[in-house]
Design a protein around this motif. Structure first.
Motif, PDB file in Angstrom:
ATOM      1  N   GLY A  72       7.200 -72.333 -95.949  1.00  0.00           N
ATOM      2  CA  GLY A  72       7.573 -72.970 -97.206  1.00  0.00           C
ATOM      3  C   GLY A  72       8.133 -74.365 -97.066  1.00  0.00           C
ATOM      4  N   ASP A  73       7.983 -74.995 -95.877  1.00  0.00           N
ATOM      5  CA  ASP A  73       8.409 -76.382 -95.726  1.00  0.00           C
ATOM      6  C   ASP A  73       7.588 -77.274 -96.651  1.00  0.00           C
ATOM      7  N   THR A  74       8.074 -78.480 -96.884  1.00  0.00           N
ATOM      8  CA  THR A  74       7.272 -79.492 -97.568  1.00  0.00           C
ATOM      9  C   THR A  74       7.087 -80.667 -96.622  1.00  0.00           C
ATOM     10  N   GLU A  75       5.843 -81.112 -96.494  1.00  0.00           N
ATOM     11  CA  GLU A  75       5.518 -82.232 -95.623  1.00  0.00           C
ATOM     12  C   GLU A  75       5.178 -83.453 -96.467  1.00  0.00           C
ATOM     13  N   PHE A  76       5.598 -84.615 -95.979  1.00  0.00           N
ATOM     14  CA  PHE A  76       5.329 -85.885 -96.640  1.00  0.00           C
ATOM     15  C   PHE A  76       4.667 -86.821 -95.639  1.00  0.00           C
ATOM     16  N   CYS A  77       3.656 -87.574 -96.073  1.00  0.00           N
ATOM     17  CA  CYS A  77       3.055 -88.576 -95.198  1.00  0.00           C
ATOM     18  C   CYS A  77       3.208 -89.953 -95.812  1.00  0.00           C
ATOM     19  N   ASP A  78       3.312 -90.942 -94.947  1.00  0.00           N
ATOM     20  CA  ASP A  78       3.584 -92.327 -95.323  1.00  0.00           C
ATOM     21  C   ASP A  78       2.267 -93.086 -95.463  1.00  0.00           C
ATOM     22  N   LEU A  79       1.877 -93.376 -96.704  1.00  0.00           N
ATOM     23  CA  LEU A  79       0.612 -94.066 -96.949  1.00  0.00           C
ATOM     24  C   LEU A  79       0.677 -95.540 -96.560  1.00  0.00           C
ATOM     25  N   ARG A  80       1.885 -96.087 -96.436  1.00  0.00           N
ATOM     26  CA  ARG A  80       2.045 -97.477 -95.999  1.00  0.00           C
ATOM     27  C   ARG A  80       1.757 -97.586 -94.502  1.00  0.00           C
ATOM     28  N   ALA A  81       2.356 -96.689 -93.723  1.00  0.00           N
ATOM     29  CA  ALA A  81       2.101 -96.674 -92.281  1.00  0.00           C
ATOM     30  C   ALA A  81       0.648 -96.341 -91.993  1.00  0.00           C
ATOM     31  N   ALA A  82       0.052 -95.475 -92.829  1.00  0.00           N
ATOM     32  CA  ALA A  82      -1.352 -95.118 -92.642  1.00  0.00           C
ATOM     33  C   ALA A  82      -2.247 -96.346 -92.807  1.00  0.00           C
ATOM     34  N   TRP A  83      -1.955 -97.177 -93.809  1.00  0.00           N
ATOM     35  CA  TRP A  83      -2.722 -98.417 -93.975  1.00  0.00           C
ATOM     36  C   TRP A  83      -2.522 -99.341 -92.786  1.00  0.00           C
ATOM     37  N   ASP A  84      -1.293 -99.525 -92.361  1.00  0.00           N
ATOM     38  CA  ASP A  84      -1.002-100.425 -91.249  1.00  0.00           C
ATOM     39  C   ASP A  84      -1.798-100.045 -90.002  1.00  0.00           C
ATOM     40  N   ALA A  85      -1.990 -98.740 -89.780  1.00  0.00           N
ATOM     41  CA  ALA A  85      -2.644 -98.256 -88.560  1.00  0.00           C
ATOM     42  C   ALA A  85      -4.153 -98.089 -88.702  1.00  0.00           C
ATOM     43  N   LEU A  86      -4.682 -98.361 -89.886  1.00  0.00           N
ATOM     44  CA  LEU A  86      -6.120 -98.192 -90.099  1.00  0.00           C
ATOM     45  C   LEU A  86      -6.897 -99.255 -89.316  1.00  0.00           C
ATOM     46  N   PRO A  87      -7.982 -98.889 -88.643  1.00  0.00           N
ATOM     47  CA  PRO A  87      -8.777 -99.894 -87.929  1.00  0.00           C
ATOM     48  C   PRO A  87      -9.236-101.014 -88.870  1.00  0.00           C
ATOM     49  N   GLU A  88      -9.332-102.209 -88.334  1.00  0.00           N
ATOM     50  CA  GLU A  88      -9.646-103.376 -89.158  1.00  0.00           C
ATOM     51  C   GLU A  88     -10.997-103.249 -89.851  1.00  0.00           C
ATOM     52  N   ASP A  89     -11.992-102.655 -89.184  1.00  0.00           N
ATOM     53  CA  ASP A  89     -13.302-102.531 -89.833  1.00  0.00           C
ATOM     54  C   ASP A  89     -13.243-101.549 -91.008  1.00  0.00           C
ATOM     55  N   TRP A  90     -12.398-100.518 -90.900  1.00  0.00           N
ATOM     56  CA  TRP A  90     -12.202 -99.609 -92.026  1.00  0.00           C
ATOM     57  C   TRP A  90     -11.523-100.337 -93.184  1.00  0.00           C
ATOM     58  N   LYS A  91     -10.524-101.157 -92.864  1.00  0.00           N
ATOM     59  CA  LYS A  91      -9.844-101.908 -93.919  1.00  0.00           C
ATOM     60  C   LYS A  91     -10.842-102.770 -94.691  1.00  0.00           C
ATOM     61  N   ARG A  92     -11.717-103.458 -93.956  1.00  0.00           N
ATOM     62  CA  ARG A  92     -12.706-104.308 -94.624  1.00  0.00           C
ATOM     63  C   ARG A  92     -13.645-103.484 -95.491  1.00  0.00           C
ATOM     64  N   ASP A  93     -14.001-102.279 -95.027  1.00  0.00           N
ATOM     65  CA  ASP A  93     -14.958-101.446 -95.756  1.00  0.00           C
ATOM     66  C   ASP A  93     -14.399-100.911 -97.070  1.00  0.00           C
ATOM     67  N   ILE A  94     -13.096-100.637 -97.109  1.00  0.00           N
ATOM     68  CA  ILE A  94     -12.570 -99.955 -98.295  1.00  0.00           C
ATOM     69  C   ILE A  94     -11.843-100.869 -99.267  1.00  0.00           C
ATOM     70  N   GLU A  95     -11.445-102.060 -98.841  1.00  0.00           N
ATOM     71  CA  GLU A  95     -10.779-102.961 -99.786  1.00  0.00           C
ATOM     72  C   GLU A  95     -11.746-103.316-100.921  1.00  0.00           C
ATOM     73  N   GLY A  96     -11.246-103.222-102.137  1.00  0.00           N
ATOM     74  CA  GLY A  96     -12.073-103.492-103.305  1.00  0.00           C
ATOM     75  C   GLY A  96     -12.770-102.267-103.859  1.00  0.00           C
ATOM     76  N   ARG A  97     -12.679-101.138-103.158  1.00  0.00           N
ATOM     77  CA  ARG A  97     -13.292 -99.910-103.657  1.00  0.00           C
ATOM     78  C   ARG A  97     -12.267 -99.075-104.432  1.00  0.00           C
ATOM     79  N   ASP A  98     -12.773 -98.333-105.418  1.00  0.00           N
ATOM     80  CA  ASP A  98     -11.945 -97.435-106.210  1.00  0.00           C
ATOM     81  C   ASP A  98     -12.331 -95.989-105.929  1.00  0.00           C
ATOM     82  N   ALA A  99     -11.377 -95.091-106.131  1.00  0.00           N
ATOM     83  CA  ALA A  99     -11.653 -93.658-106.072  1.00  0.00           C
ATOM     84  C   ALA A  99     -11.377 -93.038-107.437  1.00  0.00           C
ATOM     85  N   VAL A 100     -12.201 -92.081-107.824  1.00  0.00           N
ATOM     86  CA  VAL A 100     -11.999 -91.328-109.062  1.00  0.00           C
ATOM     87  C   VAL A 100     -11.066 -90.161-108.767  1.00  0.00           C
ATOM     88  N   HIS A 101     -10.026 -90.016-109.582  1.00  0.00           N
ATOM     89  CA  HIS A 101      -9.088 -88.897-109.460  1.00  0.00           C
ATOM     90  C   HIS A 101      -9.237 -88.015-110.701  1.00  0.00           C
TER      91      HIS A 101
END
Length: 304
Positions: free
Chosen positions: A139-168
């Motif tokens: 019953g623990d709750t886990e949290f992940c840091d989306l800021r750190a995840a962006w910082d660590a994303l490979p540069e080619d991935w960053k280029r591929d996804i910037e400007g893209r939207d996701a449907v929620h």
């Protein structure tokens, strides 16, 4: 008196002491909390048992409150306020709910990595979860840091996804778990919205990777390719190095920023009583202007 704020780890989370949350917040205390959550994203307050009235009053001090999926379900509640969300395995009769009820499906959906109410515009800003009865194990709750995840994303991935939207879409995670018994009016109550995959946090100015279980499509991609990308990004964002694990004690109040984190509940014995109450504030002061509503007539997520 200044709050005592102790980081939980190098990246994410902090424990806050020196305040009684059952009392109305002063302007200075509210400002300190908002400054701390902008820096740490998750705040832990120990030994803060709150009544229903006190929890709702505390949450309202940070903004108007969100109903989330209650807008779709409109089910009976044990609580006096619609804005109190029952994150428990207990039915309205006070007994532990049967495993085949929709309440238990909701519990299981909470075990998927998600940001509260990312399926609507405005989405959620802060969530405040109060522990009433905790499971003896799990019953623990886990949290992940989306800021750190962006910082660590490979540069080619960053280029591929910037400007893209996701449907929620609100019911995407429910459909995944076999909970499909919704009529057309319910399905249309919370139409899909789009959010950029890459966002800038309005308070910290940090870029972040905005993904999660409610995301179901990516603009400019086929359904299959977009979903594979979303799964890859979610796998990246939830690596252990980006995660804080909260082990609950009765009376804990945990507050987190849905704009910069994902969270999920962990497994526990569903035959053992576990009771949590959540309040959630809407993100309504202009920081949600980068989202665009998608009407059901214009677009409906493909549920393959």
């Amino acid at each position: 008196m200044k709050l005592e704020i102790t980081p939980c780890n190098a990246r994410l989370g902090a424990e806050v002491r020196g305040i009684d949350l059952s009392q109305p917040l002063t302007t200075d205390a509210r400002t300190e909390i908002e400054t701390a959550i902008a820096a740490h994203a998750v705040l832990v307050f120990r030994n803060q048992p709150l009544s229903q009235d006190a929890q709702v009053a505390l949450a309202r001090s940070f903004g108007p409150l969100d109903l989330g999926l209650k807008r779709v379900k409109k089910t009976a509640s044990r609580f006096r306020y619609d804005e109190l969300l029952d994150i428990s395995n207990v039915g309205v009769d006070g007994e532990i709910a049967a495993r085949d009820t929709r309440r238990i499906v909701g519990n299981l959906a909470n075990q998927l990595w998600h940001s509260d109410s990312s399926f609507q515009n405005p989405a959620a800003r802060y969530s405040l979860l109060s522990a009433i009865t905790v499971a003896p194990s799990g019953g623990d709750t886990e949290f992940c840091d989306l800021r750190a995840a962006w910082d660590a994303l490979p540069e080619d991935w960053k280029r591929d996804i910037e400007g893209r939207d996701a449907v929620h879409y609100a019911l995407h995670s429910r459909f995944m778990l076999g909970d499909t018994d919704y009529n057309e009016a319910q399905r249309a109550e919370l139409p899909p919205v789009t959010w950029p995959l890459v966002r800038t946090h309005p308070d910290s100015g940090r870029k972040l990777l905005f993904v999660g279980a409610h995301a179901c499509e990516v603009s400019g991609m086929t359904l299959a390719e977009g979903r594979m990308l979303l799964m890859d990004l979610l796998e990246h964002a939830t690596q252990r190095e980006f995660v804080y694990v909260h082990k609950w004690q009765p009376g804990d109040l945990v507050m987190w920023d849905n704009r910069s984190t994902l969270h999920r509940g962990r497994r526990y014995d569903l035959s053992v009583r576990r009771e949590m109450r959540r309040t959630t504030t809407l993100d309504v002061d202009g920081s949600h202007d980068d989202a665009n509503d998608v009407s059901p007539a214009a677009r409906s997520p493909q549920m393959a």
